[in-house]
Design a protein around this motif. Structure first.
Motif, mmCIF file in Angstrom:
data_model
loop_
_atom_site.group_PDB
_atom_site.id
_atom_site.type_symbol
_atom_site.label_atom_id
_atom_site.label_comp_id
_atom_site.label_asym_id
_atom_site.label_seq_id
_atom_site.Cartn_x
_atom_site.Cartn_y
_atom_site.Cartn_z
ATOM 1 N N GLN A 73 5.802 -5.460 4.202
ATOM 2 C CA GLN A 73 4.352 -5.276 4.200
ATOM 3 C C GLN A 73 3.626 -6.613 4.141
ATOM 4 O O GLN A 73 2.608 -6.814 4.825
ATOM 5 C CB GLN A 73 3.950 -4.395 3.017
ATOM 6 C CG GLN A 73 4.477 -2.967 3.104
ATOM 7 C CD GLN A 73 4.206 -2.175 1.840
ATOM 8 O OE1 GLN A 73 3.782 -2.713 0.817
ATOM 9 N NE2 GLN A 73 4.459 -0.867 1.901
ATOM 10 N N ALA A 74 4.124 -7.548 3.336
ATOM 11 C CA ALA A 74 3.470 -8.856 3.221
ATOM 12 C C ALA A 74 3.548 -9.635 4.529
ATOM 13 O O ALA A 74 2.644 -10.405 4.861
ATOM 14 C CB ALA A 74 4.107 -9.662 2.090
ATOM 15 N N SER A 90 0.483 -9.603 7.102
ATOM 16 C CA SER A 90 -0.590 -10.600 6.960
ATOM 17 C C SER A 90 -0.061 -12.022 7.118
ATOM 18 O O SER A 90 -0.751 -12.886 7.668
ATOM 19 C CB SER A 90 -1.270 -10.450 5.597
ATOM 20 O OG SER A 90 -1.861 -9.174 5.457
ATOM 21 N N SER A 117 1.164 -12.677 -2.923
ATOM 22 C CA SER A 117 0.903 -11.487 -2.119
ATOM 23 C C SER A 117 2.124 -10.574 -2.085
ATOM 24 O O SER A 117 1.989 -9.337 -2.121
ATOM 25 C CB SER A 117 0.512 -11.896 -0.697
ATOM 26 O OG SER A 117 -0.682 -12.658 -0.700
ATOM 27 N N TRP A 118 3.305 -11.150 -1.990
ATOM 28 C CA TRP A 118 4.538 -10.356 -2.017
ATOM 29 C C TRP A 118 4.650 -9.592 -3.337
ATOM 30 O O TRP A 118 4.992 -8.405 -3.354
ATOM 31 C CB TRP A 118 5.732 -11.279 -1.794
ATOM 32 C CG TRP A 118 7.063 -10.585 -1.697
ATOM 33 C CD1 TRP A 118 7.288 -9.253 -1.529
ATOM 34 C CD2 TRP A 118 8.346 -11.210 -1.758
ATOM 35 N NE1 TRP A 118 8.642 -8.997 -1.485
ATOM 36 C CE2 TRP A 118 9.305 -10.180 -1.611
ATOM 37 C CE3 TRP A 118 8.766 -12.536 -1.912
ATOM 38 C CZ2 TRP A 118 10.681 -10.460 -1.634
ATOM 39 C CZ3 TRP A 118 10.133 -12.796 -1.924
ATOM 40 C CH2 TRP A 118 11.079 -11.771 -1.783
ATOM 41 N N GLU A 130 2.188 -8.729 -5.304
ATOM 42 C CA GLU A 130 1.146 -7.695 -5.345
ATOM 43 C C GLU A 130 1.560 -6.472 -4.528
ATOM 44 O O GLU A 130 1.323 -5.327 -4.941
ATOM 45 C CB GLU A 130 -0.167 -8.277 -4.828
ATOM 46 C CG GLU A 130 -0.793 -9.300 -5.772
ATOM 47 C CD GLU A 130 -1.992 -10.003 -5.170
ATOM 48 O OE1 GLU A 130 -2.785 -10.568 -5.929
ATOM 49 O OE2 GLU A 130 -2.139 -9.978 -3.917
ATOM 50 N N MET A 131 2.190 -6.692 -3.394
ATOM 51 C CA MET A 131 2.672 -5.571 -2.597
ATOM 52 C C MET A 131 3.749 -4.795 -3.347
ATOM 53 O O MET A 131 3.800 -3.559 -3.275
ATOM 54 C CB MET A 131 3.235 -6.085 -1.265
ATOM 55 C CG MET A 131 2.178 -6.503 -0.271
ATOM 56 S SD MET A 131 1.207 -5.093 0.302
ATOM 57 C CE MET A 131 0.167 -5.867 1.510
ATOM 58 N N LEU A 173 -4.002 -6.993 -1.628
ATOM 59 C CA LEU A 173 -3.895 -8.450 -1.607
ATOM 60 C C LEU A 173 -5.172 -9.069 -2.157
ATOM 61 O O LEU A 173 -6.274 -8.738 -1.710
ATOM 62 C CB LEU A 173 -3.637 -8.947 -0.191
ATOM 63 C CG LEU A 173 -2.315 -8.514 0.461
ATOM 64 C CD1 LEU A 173 -2.152 -9.201 1.806
ATOM 65 C CD2 LEU A 173 -1.133 -8.819 -0.435
ATOM 66 N N SER A 197 2.228 -2.370 -5.624
ATOM 67 C CA SER A 197 1.286 -1.457 -4.969
ATOM 68 C C SER A 197 -0.162 -1.851 -5.220
ATOM 69 O O SER A 197 -1.034 -0.989 -5.392
ATOM 70 C CB SER A 197 1.535 -0.010 -5.423
ATOM 71 O OG SER A 197 2.856 0.400 -5.118
ATOM 72 N N ALA A 237 8.191 -4.349 0.118
ATOM 73 C CA ALA A 237 7.012 -5.188 -0.104
ATOM 74 C C ALA A 237 7.018 -6.404 0.818
ATOM 75 O O ALA A 237 5.961 -6.838 1.299
ATOM 76 C CB ALA A 237 6.952 -5.628 -1.562
#
Length: 240
Positions: free
Chosen positions: A68-69, A72, A167-168, A170-171, A177, A174, A65
């Motif tokens: 992925q964060a 952005s 955001s982290w 939320e990733m 954002l 799954s 995660a």
């Protein structure tokens, strides 16, 4: 058990970078950011032992995660360097985030959260040595977990750090954002550039153009200021 009477063993260190490549470029700091000294701020979150996840699986989810964060929030994966003028600038080069896994021989209920400087700082919250952000995930003796982050305050204030943490999270679940960050400095430019009327120039004159002060002459009406202090518990009077 005392607040800091436990040991922490770091079992693994690695660097987590954004899962997608990031174009390298410099991001200058604002004038307000340049006023700040290089100060780091830390935040930590405590969790009870999960019922359906092992510590290893949680580490895997958090690292994936995070990668992925950082797509952005790519400035968080950069590093602060000095430019030709000696001023700090943020180089967005996807250097990555220092990520540490650790174990602490203490139960969550025995952590002295009333004195985090003794029980948390430098033990469960990492010291940032490189980059903008450092992360440490610590497994406790009871199976609980502490997730701690250290940010460079020149790059992330409380609001932006909270945006990143949300955001982290939320990733990790799954989820898409809910808020996307923006690093477009042009949004802060004035729509109408400021201007002033030329008549304002007549309000000010250089000190060098003023005539020299004249020596006081006898009979001049001078302003005299005196202060009188009375006895204790009394007031101070001014006579002009």
């Amino acid at each position: 058990m005392g607040g800091g009477d436990f040991t922490v063993t770091v079992s693994r260190k690695e660097v987590v970078a954004a899962v997608l490549p990031v174009q390298e470029y410099w991001l200058p700091l604002s004038n307000l950011d340049l006023l700040l000294p290089p100060v780091d701020v830390g935040v930590f979150f405590c969790y009870k032992k999960p019922h359906d996840l092992t510590f290893g699986s949680m580490i895997g989810v958090l690292k994936e995660a995070l990668a992925q964060a950082l797509v952005s929030y790519y400035p968080f994966g950069g590093e602060v360097l000095s430019n030709s003028a000696g001023e700090p600038e943020l180089l967005c080069n996807n250097r990555g985030v220092d990520f540490m896994e650790a174990y602490a021989d203490v139960q969550l209920q025995n952590l002295n959260l009333y004195n985090p400087d003794e029980s948390i700082e430098s033990k469960l919250v990492p010291k940032k040595k490189h980059g903008v952000l450092s992360v440490q995930v610590t497994e406790l003796k009871c199976g609980g977990v502490v997730v701690a982050c250290t940010f460079d305050h020149r790059i992330a204030d409380a609001y932006s750090a909270n945006m990143f943490l949300v955001s982290w999270a939320e990733m990790a679940q799954s989820k898409p954002l809910s808020v996307l960050p923006s690093f477009r400095r042009s949004l802060l430019n004035a729509r109408r550039p400021g201007s002033y009327d030329p008549s304002l120039d007549d309000m000010y004159v250089p000190m060098s153009t003023l005539p020299p002060p004249k020596a006081p002459q006898s009979g001049d009406d001078l302003l005299i200021n005196r202060l009188y202090l009375s006895q204790p518990n009394s007031s101070v009077y001014s006579n002009h």
